[in-house]
Design a protein around this motif. Structure first.
Motif, mmCIF file in Angstrom:
data_model
loop_
_atom_site.group_PDB
_atom_site.id
_atom_site.type_symbol
_atom_site.label_atom_id
_atom_site.label_comp_id
_atom_site.label_asym_id
_atom_site.label_seq_id
_atom_site.Cartn_x
_atom_site.Cartn_y
_atom_site.Cartn_z
ATOM 1 N N TYR A 118 51.199 -3.793 -63.148
ATOM 2 C CA TYR A 118 51.683 -3.352 -64.463
ATOM 3 C C TYR A 118 50.660 -3.801 -65.505
ATOM 4 C CZ TYR A 118 56.223 -3.240 -61.996
ATOM 5 O OH TYR A 118 57.256 -3.025 -61.109
ATOM 6 N N PRO A 119 49.594 -3.058 -65.749
ATOM 7 C CA PRO A 119 48.515 -3.525 -66.639
ATOM 8 C C PRO A 119 48.979 -3.907 -68.039
ATOM 9 C CG PRO A 119 47.824 -1.574 -65.428
ATOM 10 C CD PRO A 119 49.295 -1.733 -65.182
ATOM 11 N N ASP A 120 49.829 -3.105 -68.644
ATOM 12 C CA ASP A 120 50.266 -3.388 -70.015
ATOM 13 C C ASP A 120 51.079 -4.673 -70.083
ATOM 14 O OD1 ASP A 120 49.015 -1.089 -70.794
ATOM 15 O OD2 ASP A 120 50.833 0.125 -70.860
ATOM 16 N N LEU A 121 52.006 -4.851 -69.140
ATOM 17 C CA LEU A 121 52.839 -6.043 -69.129
ATOM 18 C C LEU A 121 52.006 -7.278 -68.815
ATOM 19 C CD1 LEU A 121 55.610 -7.361 -69.314
ATOM 20 C CD2 LEU A 121 55.972 -6.782 -66.902
ATOM 21 N N ASP A 122 51.096 -7.161 -67.850
ATOM 22 C CA ASP A 122 50.215 -8.279 -67.503
ATOM 23 C C ASP A 122 49.435 -8.742 -68.731
ATOM 24 O OD1 ASP A 122 51.157 -7.745 -65.006
ATOM 25 O OD2 ASP A 122 49.215 -7.441 -64.058
ATOM 26 N N ALA A 123 48.875 -7.779 -69.466
ATOM 27 C CA ALA A 123 48.077 -8.112 -70.651
ATOM 28 C C ALA A 123 48.939 -8.758 -71.732
ATOM 29 C CB ALA A 123 47.393 -6.863 -71.191
ATOM 30 N N ALA A 124 50.151 -8.242 -71.909
ATOM 31 C CA ALA A 124 51.037 -8.777 -72.948
ATOM 32 C C ALA A 124 51.421 -10.222 -72.662
ATOM 33 C CB ALA A 124 52.289 -7.911 -73.054
ATOM 34 N N ILE A 125 51.769 -10.519 -71.418
ATOM 35 C CA ILE A 125 52.177 -11.881 -71.074
ATOM 36 C C ILE A 125 50.990 -12.826 -71.110
ATOM 37 C CG2 ILE A 125 53.110 -13.297 -69.193
ATOM 38 C CD1 ILE A 125 54.991 -11.034 -68.544
ATOM 39 N N HIS A 126 49.796 -12.307 -70.840
ATOM 40 C CA HIS A 126 48.592 -13.130 -70.894
ATOM 41 C C HIS A 126 48.251 -13.527 -72.338
ATOM 42 C CE1 HIS A 126 44.543 -14.576 -70.069
ATOM 43 N NE2 HIS A 126 44.082 -13.739 -70.974
ATOM 44 N N ILE A 127 48.401 -12.598 -73.272
ATOM 45 C CA ILE A 127 47.929 -12.846 -74.638
ATOM 46 C C ILE A 127 48.968 -13.511 -75.537
ATOM 47 C CG2 ILE A 127 48.612 -10.647 -75.703
ATOM 48 C CD1 ILE A 127 45.852 -10.636 -77.064
ATOM 49 N N THR A 128 50.264 -13.355 -75.229
ATOM 50 C CA THR A 128 51.302 -13.866 -76.119
ATOM 51 C C THR A 128 51.198 -15.363 -76.393
ATOM 52 O OG1 THR A 128 52.814 -12.092 -75.480
ATOM 53 C CG2 THR A 128 53.797 -14.051 -76.481
ATOM 54 N N PRO A 129 51.013 -16.229 -75.374
ATOM 55 C CA PRO A 129 50.899 -17.664 -75.687
ATOM 56 C C PRO A 129 49.745 -17.979 -76.630
ATOM 57 C CG PRO A 129 51.290 -17.339 -73.352
ATOM 58 C CD PRO A 129 51.008 -15.990 -73.932
ATOM 59 N N MET A 130 48.645 -17.240 -76.529
ATOM 60 C CA MET A 130 47.493 -17.483 -77.402
ATOM 61 C C MET A 130 47.770 -17.069 -78.840
ATOM 62 S SD MET A 130 44.316 -16.479 -74.894
ATOM 63 C CE MET A 130 45.089 -15.081 -74.091
ATOM 64 N N LEU A 131 48.687 -16.121 -79.014
ATOM 65 C CA LEU A 131 49.065 -15.702 -80.362
ATOM 66 C C LEU A 131 49.982 -16.722 -81.014
ATOM 67 C CD1 LEU A 131 49.815 -11.921 -79.701
ATOM 68 C CD2 LEU A 131 47.798 -12.864 -80.826
ATOM 69 N N LEU A 132 50.771 -17.410 -80.196
ATOM 70 C CA LEU A 132 51.776 -18.327 -80.724
ATOM 71 C C LEU A 132 51.240 -19.716 -81.020
ATOM 72 C CD1 LEU A 132 54.809 -17.352 -78.468
ATOM 73 C CD2 LEU A 132 54.442 -16.744 -80.863
ATOM 74 N N SER A 133 50.124 -20.092 -80.383
ATOM 75 C CA SER A 133 49.606 -21.448 -80.607
ATOM 76 C C SER A 133 48.090 -21.451 -80.611
ATOM 77 C CB SER A 133 50.110 -22.405 -79.526
ATOM 78 O OG SER A 133 49.481 -23.672 -79.654
ATOM 79 N N PRO A 134 47.461 -22.071 -81.624
ATOM 80 C CA PRO A 134 46.000 -22.153 -81.666
ATOM 81 C C PRO A 134 45.435 -23.098 -80.612
ATOM 82 C CG PRO A 134 46.957 -23.438 -83.444
ATOM 83 C CD PRO A 134 48.086 -22.690 -82.802
ATOM 84 N N VAL A 135 46.302 -23.874 -79.963
ATOM 85 C CA VAL A 135 45.857 -24.801 -78.921
ATOM 86 C C VAL A 135 45.345 -24.038 -77.699
ATOM 87 C CG1 VAL A 135 46.663 -26.531 -77.263
ATOM 88 C CG2 VAL A 135 47.311 -26.714 -79.660
ATOM 89 N N PHE A 136 45.977 -22.873 -77.402
ATOM 90 C CA PHE A 136 45.621 -22.116 -76.213
ATOM 91 C C PHE A 136 44.436 -21.197 -76.481
ATOM 92 C CE2 PHE A 136 50.346 -22.537 -75.422
ATOM 93 C CZ PHE A 136 50.210 -23.545 -74.484
ATOM 94 N N LEU A 137 43.391 -21.316 -75.673
ATOM 95 C CA LEU A 137 42.253 -20.404 -75.751
ATOM 96 C C LEU A 137 42.314 -19.364 -74.648
ATOM 97 C CD1 LEU A 137 39.414 -22.976 -76.504
ATOM 98 C CD2 LEU A 137 40.733 -21.614 -78.114
ATOM 99 N N ASN A 138 42.999 -19.693 -73.580
ATOM 100 C CA ASN A 138 43.207 -18.766 -72.473
ATOM 101 C C ASN A 138 44.457 -19.226 -71.749
ATOM 102 O OD1 ASN A 138 42.755 -16.615 -70.787
ATOM 103 N ND2 ASN A 138 40.625 -17.159 -70.379
ATOM 104 N N TYR A 139 45.174 -18.296 -71.144
ATOM 105 C CA TYR A 139 46.436 -18.659 -70.508
ATOM 106 C C TYR A 139 46.718 -17.687 -69.375
ATOM 107 C CZ TYR A 139 51.368 -20.036 -70.105
ATOM 108 O OH TYR A 139 52.576 -20.489 -69.664
ATOM 109 N N LEU A 140 47.042 -18.229 -68.208
ATOM 110 C CA LEU A 140 47.337 -17.390 -67.047
ATOM 111 C C LEU A 140 48.556 -17.934 -66.328
ATOM 112 C CD1 LEU A 140 46.540 -15.038 -65.183
ATOM 113 C CD2 LEU A 140 45.100 -16.645 -63.916
#
Length: 241
Positions: A118-140
């Motif tokens: 599910y490319p769209d869902l995968d991308a959304a879940i990957h990027i959401t934590p980085m939007l919510l906190s400046p601490v995260f630079l990458n998240y998987l």
């Protein structure tokens, strides 16, 4: 020898194909768009300009010892379901199919898909934590209970050694690597006397909630709310990993 067929050269199919071309795998491509097939035909073992919906056509094209099939037929939902079922009947053991929705994915699994993307869902879940906190630079997110992230060093940890930071004791996260700037390769973080600096980026592993705990409380609450808002769908995503 690994042999892989890419059936349907949509965005996802092309990206997978381009990653596979430099490898030693024998590649087969199939699409009804002559232009896209012509673009890649010199880089693969066999290229076919045809419609994949016909089972007999697939039987002639797909070798019996095929290692895997990648199916990306864009918005042709019914066709992707039929092709997946044809591949299962032919005997392909590893069938990876791009889906447009959870419902589409569930049907694909019923008819023979071994993995649904599910490319769209995968991308959304990957990027959401980085939007919510400046601490995260990458998240998987690896599974429901395990994640890997690149994080900044908090101001209160600067100047402390890795051992003194007590990241495992205070947050439940393990530092597995680090880099000093964005262009540097990740290095192993095996020395407990390594001093943390503001320029460091730490690669950490732990439970999703442990890593989220390292961020500020509001971001942690927001991330937990994101999971709880649609628990069934998020859990479904995590179980696919």
């Amino acid at each position: 020898m690994i042999s892989i067929a890419v059936i349907g050269l949509g965005t996802f199919g092309c990206r997978v194909l381009e990653e596979l071309i430099p490898t030693s795998a024998d590649l087969i491509i199939l699409d009804k768009d002559r232009e896209i097939v012509e673009k890649y035909k010199k880089s693969v073992v066999n290229a076919y300009i045809t419609d994949a919906i016909n089972e007999e056509t697939l039987r002639k094209i797909i070798p019996v010892n095929l290692s895997a099939a990648i199916v990306d037929l864009g918005n042709q939902l019914e066709t992707s379901i039929l092709v997946t079922n044809h591949l299962k009947k032919i005997g392909v053991k590893n069938i990876i199919v791009k889906a447009k929705s959870d419902e589409h994915g569930e049907i694909l699994k019923l008819v023979g898909a071994t993995k649904v993307i599910y490319p769209d869902l995968d991308a959304a879940i990957h990027i959401t934590p980085m939007l919510l906190s400046p601490v995260f630079l990458n998240y998987l997110q690896i599974s429901e209970n395990f994640a890997i992230a690149e994080i900044n060093v908090k101001p209160e940890l600067e100047g402390k050694t890795l051992a003194e930071s007590a990241l495992r004791q205070n947050y439940g996260i393990n530092v597995i690597g680090y880099r000093n700037d964005s262009d540097e390769e990740i290095q192993s973080a095996s020395d407990p006397s390594m001093v943390l600096t503001s320029k460091m980026v730490l690669l950490v592993a732990g439970s999703a909630m442990s890593i989220q705990k390292y961020s500020d409380k509001k971001a942690c609450d927001d991330l937990e709310a994101m999971v709880n808002h649609d628990k069934s769908r998020f859990g479904h995503f995590l179980r696919r990993k």
